[in-house]
Design an enzyme around this catalytic site. Structure first.
Site, PDB file in Angstrom:
ATOM      1  N   GLY C 154     -15.578 -57.824 -38.724  1.00 14.45           N
ATOM      2  CA  GLY C 154     -14.260 -57.809 -38.101  1.00 14.45           C
ATOM      3  C   GLY C 154     -14.131 -56.687 -37.093  1.00 14.45           C
ATOM      4  O   GLY C 154     -14.981 -55.789 -37.014  1.00 14.45           O
ATOM      5  N   CYS C 155     -13.067 -56.731 -36.323  1.00 15.53           N
ATOM      6  CA  CYS C 155     -12.879 -55.768 -35.240  1.00 15.53           C
ATOM      7  C   CYS C 155     -12.594 -54.367 -35.779  1.00 15.53           C
ATOM      8  O   CYS C 155     -13.243 -53.402 -35.376  1.00 15.53           O
ATOM      9  CB  CYS C 155     -11.770 -56.227 -34.306  1.00 15.53           C
ATOM     10  SG  CYS C 155     -10.237 -56.690 -35.127  1.00 15.53           S
ATOM     11  N   TYR C 156     -11.623 -54.253 -36.695  1.00 14.87           N
ATOM     12  CA  TYR C 156     -11.366 -52.938 -37.265  1.00 14.87           C
ATOM     13  C   TYR C 156     -12.594 -52.415 -38.024  1.00 14.87           C
ATOM     14  O   TYR C 156     -12.983 -51.250 -37.852  1.00 14.87           O
ATOM     15  CB  TYR C 156     -10.159 -52.976 -38.206  1.00 14.87           C
ATOM     16  CG  TYR C 156      -8.818 -53.088 -37.515  1.00 14.87           C
ATOM     17  CD1 TYR C 156      -8.420 -52.148 -36.568  1.00 14.87           C
ATOM     18  CD2 TYR C 156      -7.940 -54.109 -37.815  1.00 14.87           C
ATOM     19  CE1 TYR C 156      -7.187 -52.244 -35.946  1.00 14.87           C
ATOM     20  CE2 TYR C 156      -6.695 -54.206 -37.202  1.00 14.87           C
ATOM     21  CZ  TYR C 156      -6.319 -53.278 -36.268  1.00 14.87           C
ATOM     22  OH  TYR C 156      -5.094 -53.365 -35.660  1.00 14.87           O
ATOM     23  N   GLU C 315     -13.744 -49.368 -28.892  1.00 16.67           N
ATOM     24  CA  GLU C 315     -14.519 -50.588 -28.674  1.00 16.67           C
ATOM     25  C   GLU C 315     -13.559 -51.636 -28.152  1.00 16.67           C
ATOM     26  O   GLU C 315     -12.344 -51.450 -28.155  1.00 16.67           O
ATOM     27  CB  GLU C 315     -15.133 -51.078 -29.989  1.00 16.67           C
ATOM     28  CG  GLU C 315     -14.054 -51.464 -31.002  1.00 16.67           C
ATOM     29  CD  GLU C 315     -14.524 -52.290 -32.194  1.00 16.67           C
ATOM     30  OE1 GLU C 315     -15.699 -52.183 -32.590  1.00 16.67           O
ATOM     31  OE2 GLU C 315     -13.682 -53.043 -32.741  1.00 16.67           O
TER      32      GLU C 315
END
EC number: 1.2.1.38
Lengths: 345, 345, 345, 345
Positions: C154-156, C315
């Site tokens: 996932g992104c986090y 990011e």
């Protein structure tokens, strides 16, 4: 595959940044020189951390002088300098045998008197004007291919001229009735510490500026006049809006003839052009579809109540309006595929 | 000082929100009723936490029906409802003795045929059209003061009509040559879950829409035609840009007569008007100076190369273009100071 | 050079859009299939005009079923589907011999009980969990190279875990004291018509959400616990901020040992990693330097007053946090250069 | 009703602008003097066209010297000047009998040594420190009412301290475990021509700055230490995010005792406070609900997995964090209703 050695003169502004972005990864370009008076001694990656990791990101900015630039072996120089300053460098670099792609206004006007009228100064190198090519590739491709000195068009002029030229050539609109409104992202104003450009002055702000005689009118009218085969004067109002990059232009003019002919004229002019995307009648281009690309999207409409044709275009002011269009010309003068290094989305 | 009891019918959109913001603190208004079909049972503060702490913030939304609204004792009702829906409520509320300030398009057009042409439906209450007053206070102040049914103008129409009316009245521009481009903030599209309105579709996006015959053209042309004493057709292109609120409008038309007369005409019309700020020749209004106010800023210019007058205006689409202009009319029909509750900056 | 035939299942959201952007121009990928239940029958260029002109832009969305996907000859499928839905497709596509890169949460957790705890449902395909590889390439590169089923992080989790893992491995921080605050762009919430996501609700808004137990905590804690060799619980607060894309994460924890060891640990872990850019002590990463790339920039600091190490990372939530990281894994499982198709700036 | 004559010293920045916005319409204030070295001779309306039409908008900026300020009859002076500069003016104006509300950092710290540590300079007027009152009205109301010299708190300190103070007073959290992350709009950086603040550098950018020892830590720690009755050191990370105004702060610390006590402590401290809105457990404040107001919204949560209390607050950095909080103190020292001129939404 052959790589051409290139230099970017004045690489610390937003146009320079976009040129870097494209040329650091261009398959046929080898960046050998970047200049910036203010940032001499710093590396590309230091000034623009985004590029850290790119092959040439550790290249160091040097002070711009023709001697040093030529010494790097550069064969083609991109000039991302203010008008008035660019001409001198162009002259010296041409003498040293480089080909020059100038992104300033210095070689865009054929007539030095018009330059003087719009830029309040004598043209700094009038002897070069005859040889410079106004580099709208979709309009002047053949001349560009032979050129030693490229005058890459301004951001507004590209967005305004490309939609209008085919209709003027086909005598489909009355040149005396053209009215143009453009909206530009803030990067168009440059990368400079100016109170009117800080976030809190631009965010949540909409305003016109530079009216009624913006400098870009000079080259717009030059190109439209050629297409129309008569002197064209334009009503042009640019606006500053809170986006990073992107120009949207809405032009209208009285139609002469049949609405159907509009689409035909656009298709004849651009049907085969990769970087002009025709959205057809009813199409409404959106800058968010063209940012960071070399595309210009063009839609049109007809209003029978006012008998006016509407032409809508969207481009990236730093892309098709500056950096990527210059790279398109670079591809042309070097004989590369016109889309080389520009097939990013 | 007397307080008038008011109701806001349809208070859950952005226009409703702006009406709430103004009326919750208006010195002569007492909010006694807010309606929202979807949010019935919730309090104002619950739906709009911004208002928590305001005197009437604990008022609960009720389902909109005329009976219940009248039962609250409301004397004036603001309608912030979709067109087509507003007319029915206006009719019932007028019957119950309330005065009605309608912010929808339902009573803005004098001719039900024009309504049908632009809104694709028969007018829902044509019998009321004669009595409705198109409420541009700077143009129709006296009629507003007597009105029982106020048709508060649209956001684009206010920004387009106010600058043009004086020039048309004075025959200073050729009505057949008017071209208008407007840019609007996203709140103008309403408070609704629509994919095209989500942040990532609007941020960093510039686009035209609703061309070539936006619905607001109908009322713009009605008012301009009255001023010009001839039928006026307008070329009008609205654009959506990433700001919350604000409309910037750029109109141009061929000048008839002398440029100096433009300033004189504007001053004659608006020199004494508090909410119209004239920036003079060369003035470029900026929406950031008018957001959350009832001001409209107007600048102008003349382009001798094209013989066109440029008119630039900036207003808040939710303010002078909707909520605060409706409050201005409220002040007029109630006999309050026209600026009551509107002297916020 | 060999091109691998690929499919994107669920290609109409923002993650799908980013995968399209990267894979339409990937030198070793041939896009043969895109699916979208809602948009079946439309072409990529129709749904996303940005891609008009790309080689495969005329490819038509089909309804997602494993049979039809396999029939296109696809060898690798990227799943950009909601959790709970992805697992079923993964299962069927694996059966048909495709390799699967899943960008949902379905295969990220090793323990189906943790899935149940955080996703409120029984795991839809627990039998596949053992074979799935949690694809942080900088941490699990070798396992990825062998994998048939990739669980792309996932992104986090990417932004939180990458900076912390080396310090936990080296026992340089006390795991019980980690506190993390992240800020995410709005694209992280998906491409859906949701009132809370429209421009006027997000612009000029800063807010936390999903606290105190955001679903991504589950995978973050799984990876941090492995690194620490003890169970780690994290205080994690995500915030929604008005940018299109980008995640900035600030973590801190009590230092054990010497501050100098922090830089050494980061360098040992990532000194050779192309996509992790270490900014050193005092470095403050900025999301604007990583948007639309696969880079994660990491800076750190030490606060002797509180004895806490600060770790800062930036990011692109759609890039290193989703699409481009999945492409990085694609490169690994296919044996291509890890940076293929990802050297854009 | 009596009006107090006021001066704003240094009225050309964003804090000055917000003070103008509030004081131009304050029912008990009469603006008689505005100063700005750079803009001397220009009117308020000229510098800030937004205010054109306000009663005192034609007032002209004068050069700031105590003599001239006193000559205008001003009774209270607001100082919106840089630290180091404010102290001198405060001193002279106090001598001339004015009361002073200083929005700089000059009088916020009780200990001149701490000033020296954080501001790298000797305190310019240490003799005044004893009499200055740190003006968080919800904490030090009584002292403010008697004060001649007000030290109005910084934007971060207000947002950080108000939520934490009640929990520290009640010994509900362990002071050694407090970790704070704040996000601030760009106006917090001031109205100045600085490259890092221009639109294209801030838009679509998220970044931390000023770590690990931001100057505001000094006053935060001073106030928290008083509340805790022990020396508190804080881990504080501020971030710059692309909104105009607003600060969101997320703090967390280890709970001592029962989670229920948190709500009780907040209610005891602020239950009767108009400008502190408690959102309760689970409440997530959003800056868009407090911009342009004097409200601070506070929500909280408890994470049993880490035993940490989460405190979330939202305020306007120019409002409760600067201008409107100073006006709140003005109301207190003048004996007006504390909400006078501040009931705007």
């Amino acid at each position: 595959m052959k790589r051409v050695k290139i230099a970017i003169i004045g690489a610390s502004g937003y146009t320079g940044l976009e040129l870097l972005r494209l040329l650091l990864t261009h398959p046929h370009a080898e960046l050998v020189c970047v200049t910036s008076r203010q940032n001499a001694g710093r590396s590309i990656a230091e000034l623009f951390p985004r590029f850290s990791g790119a092959t040439a990101a550790e290249l160091t900015f040097i002070t711009p002088d023709a001697e040093s630039v030529a010494a790097t072996g550069a064969e083609v120089a991109f000039l991302a300098l203010p008008h008035g300053v660019a001409a001198g460098y162009a002259s010296s670099l041409l003498e040293k045998g480089l080909r020059v792609i100038d992104l300033s206004a210095d070689f865009r006007l054929e007539d030095p008197e018009v330059y003087k009228e719009f830029y309040d100064a004598d043209h700094p190198a009038p002897e070069l004007l005859k040889e410079a090519v106004y580099a709208l590739p979709e309009v002047h491709r053949e001349a560009i291919q032979q050129a030693r000195l490229i005058a890459s068009p301004g951001c507004y002029p590209t967005s305004v001229s490309l939609p209008l030229i085919p209709l003027l050539k086909e005598k489909l609109i009355d040149p005396a009735t053209i009215v143009t409104c453009s909206m530009s992202g803030v990067s168009g104003a440059g990368r400079k510490a100016d109170l009117s450009l800080i976030f809190c002055e631009c965010n949540e702000s909409l305003r016109a500026y530079g009216i009624p005689k913006h400098r870009h009118l000079s080259e717009i009218e030059q190109e439209l006049s050629k297409a129309a085969e008569e002197k064209v004067y334009l009503s042009f109002t640019p606006h500053l809006v809170p986006v990073h990059n992107g120009i949207h232009t809405t032009s209208s003019a009285r139609l002469i003839g049949e609405p159907e002919a509009v689409q035909a004229a656009l298709e004849q002019a651009y049907g085969e052009e990769y970087f002009v995307r025709l959205l057809g009648k009813g199409g409404c281009p959106d800058t968010k579809n063209v940012t960071r690309t070399n595309f210009i999207d063009i839609g049109w409409n007809y209003d029978p109540r006012t008998c006016r044709v509407l032409l809508l275009s969207a481009e990236d002011n730093l892309g098709k309006g500056a950096g990527s269009q210059a790279v398109q010309s670079f591809n042309l003068i070097c004989g590369f595929s016109e889309t080389a290094g520009l097939q990013n989305f």
